[in-house]
Write an enzyme that holds these catalytic residues in place. Structure first.
Site, PDB file in Angstrom:
ATOM      1  NE  ARG B  55      -1.906  -1.853   3.838  1.00  0.00           N
ATOM      2  CZ  ARG B  55      -3.026  -1.585   3.675  1.00  0.00           C
ATOM      3  NH1 ARG B  55      -3.916  -1.025   4.591  1.00  0.00           N
ATOM      4  NH2 ARG B  55      -3.760  -2.541   4.020  1.00  0.00           N
ATOM      5  CB  THR B  56       3.887   2.388   1.694  1.00  0.00           C
ATOM      6  OG1 THR B  56       3.903   1.982   3.264  1.00  0.00           O
ATOM      7  CG2 THR B  56       4.769   3.823   2.248  1.00  0.00           C
ATOM      8  CE  LYS B  83      22.560  -9.304 -10.618  1.00  0.00           C
ATOM      9  NZ  LYS B  83      21.980  -8.044 -12.244  1.00  0.00           N
ATOM     10  NE  ARG B 105       8.910   0.904   4.361  1.00  0.00           N
ATOM     11  CZ  ARG B 105       7.276   0.275   4.583  1.00  0.00           C
ATOM     12  NH1 ARG B 105       6.330  -1.093   3.920  1.00  0.00           N
ATOM     13  NH2 ARG B 105       6.733   1.294   4.188  1.00  0.00           N
ATOM     14  CG  HIS B 133       5.783   4.478   7.523  1.00  0.00           C
ATOM     15  ND1 HIS B 133       5.331   5.275   7.017  1.00  0.00           N
ATOM     16  CD2 HIS B 133       4.443   3.645   7.298  1.00  0.00           C
ATOM     17  CE1 HIS B 133       4.928   5.221   5.566  1.00  0.00           C
ATOM     18  NE2 HIS B 133       4.691   4.466   6.210  1.00  0.00           N
TER      19      HIS B 133
END
Lengths: 181, 305
Positions: B55-56, B83, B105, B133
């Site tokens: 959702r974010t 990697k 994030r 947040h």
């Protein structure tokens, strides 16, 4: 110091708006399809005043709205992000209507350009006209007003400021000379 | 506005109110048939997601697109990060691509702060570890303000896994700035050690706090972060700290229920409470797009030089 002088007083603004209201009625043959849309902040106040006058003269109630142009400006990156104004269009929208945009001062014409862009997102008016309290010249775009309260020749260094009772406690238009600061 | 949005604590009261007021105007755009504004045309927003989020990320993507920005989504899975590329090298890559804003994030608290020292664009924290947040806190405050009016003196209760919750920390900081009185309710094991330094009250008794709350925010029990026994059983947690029908009835009649999502229905919140008209859970999602539009506009819309 800068010297400011009033170029329009309360009664002058009153007369100018009364004349513009009559002109709108005349040009649009009774203002049946007219929607008045003001540009925040003072354009909205002026749009409401014009609407009241037209109702007084002919008994027709004209829808009045506002359109914020901040997000459509071409000079957004020239300063900090600006707070937004209110956009509130009449319930019937603008499709097929004669939209009269109302603002206090016409200068470069860039605000009107932005307003036209914003307006096109809401529909396709039959025509768009422009009513302005003070035209101070120095256009940077091919835009002119259909209804003008007062043509005010100015120098670019001068500042025109509009005061309205609803927002500023008094009605006046002042011209400020920005001489040697 | 500052150049980055890393912590809710970075926002002054005036700045927070400017974001909320801007969002209030932008909310009207979502009601229009053309939901797009030309404001950020030619600007690039990179969604840099090192941690799963639906959702974010979608919310930021929708917000950026409604402002006409170009959006590049970068998720760690299947990218050069798997990697072994470092955050700094990833940042420099994005920089070279001309990102005007990076929405990040990351599972490590403080990653956005580090990133901000490496890139020229704006950095927006979309959740870092158990730290913060801020846009979630802003959308929560926005949702509360739309339902309750100004937040000064309002009593907000935040219930649940505060220890692992970046949402709780950002909310406490922002709501304090906005003049609300916040009470945290959680089992002692799910409160951070330093909670006494936070600008809020703490209680272990949900039933005592509920009748005095204007809004109750239920936090998700973050099973994926629970690597120790924080409470005896899910059932016991739910009994003591879950918002069920009986507890819901103890709240004032006009109080609202919030949840940042995703919910564990039946665990921290009963399904019928989550679906009640006094629940803002669905609104919060819509408000998320609006508040992120406001943040992106205020960070990128003007000249930040």
């Amino acid at each position: 110091m800068s010297a400011s002088r009033a170029v329009l007083e309360g009664p002058d603004i009153h007369r100018a708006l009364t004349r513009i209201a009559h002109e709108i009625l005349e040009r649009t043959k009774g203002a049946d399809e007219v929607v008045l849309i003001g540009v925040p902040t003072r354009g909205v106040t002026l749009a409401h005043r014009l609407g009241e006058r037209i109702e007084q003269f002919e008994g027709v109630k004209i829808p009045v709205g506002s359109i914020d142009i901040t997000m459509y400006r071409d000079d957004l990156r020239r300063g900090p992000a600006r707070p937004l104004g209110r956009t509130e269009l009449p319930a019937d929208g603008v499709d097929g209507k004669i939209v009269v945009l109302v603002d206090d001062v016409l200068y470069s014409g860039r605000t009107v350009r932005a307003a036209l862009d914003a307006l096109s997102e809401f529909g396709r008016p039959a025509a768009v006209q422009l009513a302005i309290l003070v035209d101070r010249g120095h256009r940077e775009l091919p835009i002119r007003a259909d209804y003008v309260g007062k043509n005010l020749p100015t120098a670019k260094s001068e500042k025109v400021k509009v005061f309205l009772r609803e927002t500023d406690g008094r009605d006046a238009v002042t011209l400020m000379k920005e001489d040697a600061r | 506005m500052k150049r980055h949005l890393i912590s809710a604590a970075d926002l002054s009261r005036d700045e927070a109110l400017l974001i909320l007021d801007t969002a209030e105007e932008l909310a009207r755009v979502s009601e229009r048939s053309i939901k797009k504004l030309p404001t950020l045309r030619g600007r690039t927003v990179v969604n840099l997601f090192f941690e799963d989020s639906t959702r974010t990320r979608i919310s930021f993507e929708a917000a950026a697109k409604r402002l006409s920005a170009d959006v590049i989504n970068f998720s760690a899975k299947g990218s050069s990060v798997s990697k072994g590329e470092s955050l700094k090298d990833t940042a420099l890559t994005l920089e070279a691509m001309g990102a005007d804003a990076v929405v990040i994030r990351h599972s490590a608290s403080g990653a956005p702060h580090r990133l901000a020292t490496w890139v020229h664009g704006s950095v927006v924290n979309a959740g870092d570890g158990t730290h913060e947040h801020p846009t979630q806190a802003l959308l929560d405050a926005f949702s509360m303000r739309r339902r309750l009016g100004a937040l000064d003196g309002r009593k907000i209760t935040i219930v649940g896994d505060v220890l692992h919750s970046r949402v709780a920390r950002s909310n406490v900081l922002l709501l304090h700035t906005l003049g609300a009185e916040v009470t945290l309710v959680a089992p002692p094991t799910l409160l951070p050690v330093s909670v006494d330094t936070w600008p809020c009250a703490v209680s272990y008794d949900l039933d005592a706090v509920l009748p005095k709350s204007d809004a109750v925010m239920m936090l998700r029990v973050q099973k994926e972060r629970m690597n120790a026994a924080y409470f005896p059983s899910e059932r016991e947690y739910s009994r003591r700290y879950g918002l069920d029908r009986d507890r819901f009835a103890k709240m004032p009649d006009d109080a609202i229920v919030m949840h940042p999502g995703p919910m564990n229905r039946g665990m921290e919140i009963a399904a019928e409470v989550a679906d009640s008209p006094r629940s803002t859970i669905v609104e919060q999602v819509a408000n998320g797009v609006t508040i992120r539009m406001a943040v992106l506009y205020l960070l990128l819309g003007g000249d930040t030089a």
